[in-house]
Enzyme design. Structure first.
Site, short mmCIF file in Angstrom:
data_model
loop_
_atom_site.label_atom_id
_atom_site.label_comp_id
_atom_site.label_asym_id
_atom_site.label_seq_id
_atom_site.Cartn_x
_atom_site.Cartn_y
_atom_site.Cartn_z
N THR A 77 0.84 -1.19 0.00
CA THR A 77 0.00 0.00 0.00
C THR A 77 0.88 1.24 0.00
O THR A 77 2.09 1.16 0.24
CB THR A 77 -0.95 -0.01 1.23
N CYS A 78 0.28 2.40 -0.29
CA CYS A 78 1.05 3.66 -0.30
C CYS A 78 0.04 4.80 -0.23
O CYS A 78 -0.94 4.71 0.50
CB CYS A 78 1.92 3.74 -1.55
N GLY A 79 0.27 5.88 -0.98
CA GLY A 79 -0.66 6.99 -0.98
C GLY A 79 -1.84 6.78 -1.90
O GLY A 79 -3.00 6.96 -1.52
#
Length: 290
Positions: free
Chosen positions: A247-249
């Site tokens: 996951t990330c932004g």
């Protein structure tokens, strides 16, 4: 010919190819090159304009913000297979082509488009290590010519296991039966820095682990060696017995972790497509800080 990590390019298993390899194979009619450049607003760069000004000869431009599911109020979510097929056929890319993807940052958004092709069942797809900056630095050819595109037959086989939605990630967070890896920088992960998108809470998904995507890259934008990648995952105390969710932004840099996992041979991984842009906006979803 071999790829960067010694894989045989004829076995459709290569993940990362060198600029030298692509230069040698530039006129190979079975290869299709994609410019997948995309930039955060704060980078102040126009990917499409840069492509039109200069790109690797023969490259097609892949617009992450258009080849996506525009019905969803989240940035560049994965498109339906039908839309993906339509756009890829129109780009003159067919089932028999080997695809090489690059971007203008070195190794950034190219990983996202690599993952999209994998999501749609395409096996012979690779990322150009070091991207356009390395290509230019080494003096390889570039041009600004428009390409005559002719539709090709392209099929998709959606691979559901490679993507997770918010419900699945919420369950994984509660049960602890997945390793959740967050590619954002440490301050954003810990909630010490504001999110670049307005209205999002600060912090991270409970139980997730931080592995900043830039730690996986060398200073020149190339991917670190297999041994270095394994050491970084070990340092992050990754349980390889569990499936991994990245996951990330907004689902872009998460795929750099996915790319690194693929390189070291870890196959059981998926991407949380909505990432923090989705999780951070819903007050009913728990958030950890620190």
């Amino acid at each position: 010919m071999m790829d960067k990590y010694g894989g045989n390019m004829d076995d459709n298993s290569s993940t990362l190819v060198s600029t030298g390899w692509l230069s040698y194979n530039l006129k190979n009619p079975n290869i299709r090159i994609i410019d997948a450049s995309w930039y955060l607003p704060g980078m102040n760069r126009d990917a499409k304009a840069e492509y039109e000004n200069s790109h690797i000869p023969g490259a097609r431009f892949f617009d992450i913000d258009e080849i996506c599911d525009l019905r969803v109020k989240l940035p560049h979510m994965a498109p339906t297979p039908e839309k993906f097929i339509s756009r890829i056929r129109g780009m003159g890319i067919g089932d028999s082509h080997q695809i090489v993807i690059y971007d203008g940052a070195g190794l950034f958004s190219a990983a996202r488009v690599w993952w999209l092709f994998k999501l749609m069942g395409k096996k012979d797809v690779s990322v150009l290590d070091g991207g356009f900056p390395k290509w230019i630095k080494e003096g390889h050819p570039q041009d600004n010519q428009q390409i005559t595109l002719r539709d090709k037959h392209f099929t998709a086989n959606f691979t559901e296991a490679l993507v997770k939605n918010v419900t699945q990630v919420s369950e994984a967070s509660k049960l602890g039966n997945h390793t959740i890896l967050d590619a954002r920088d440490s301050d954003r992960f810990k909630g010490k820095a504001e999110e670049p998108r307005a209205g999002l809470r600060a912090g991270h998904i409970p139980g997730s682990t931080n592995l900043y995507y830039k730690e996986l890259l060398n200073d020149d934008g190339t991917m670190k060696s297999k041994d270095s990648l394994r050491s970084l995952f070990k340092k992050a105390r990754i349980d390889h017995e569990k499936p991994i969710i990245t996951t990330c932004g907004s689902g872009v840099t998460a795929t750099i972790i996915s790319l690194a996992l693929e390189i070291i041979g870890h196959k059981n991984h998926s991407v949380y497509d909505g990432s923090w842009t989705e999780w951070g906006q819903f007050d009913q979803l728990p958030v950890e800080v620190g």
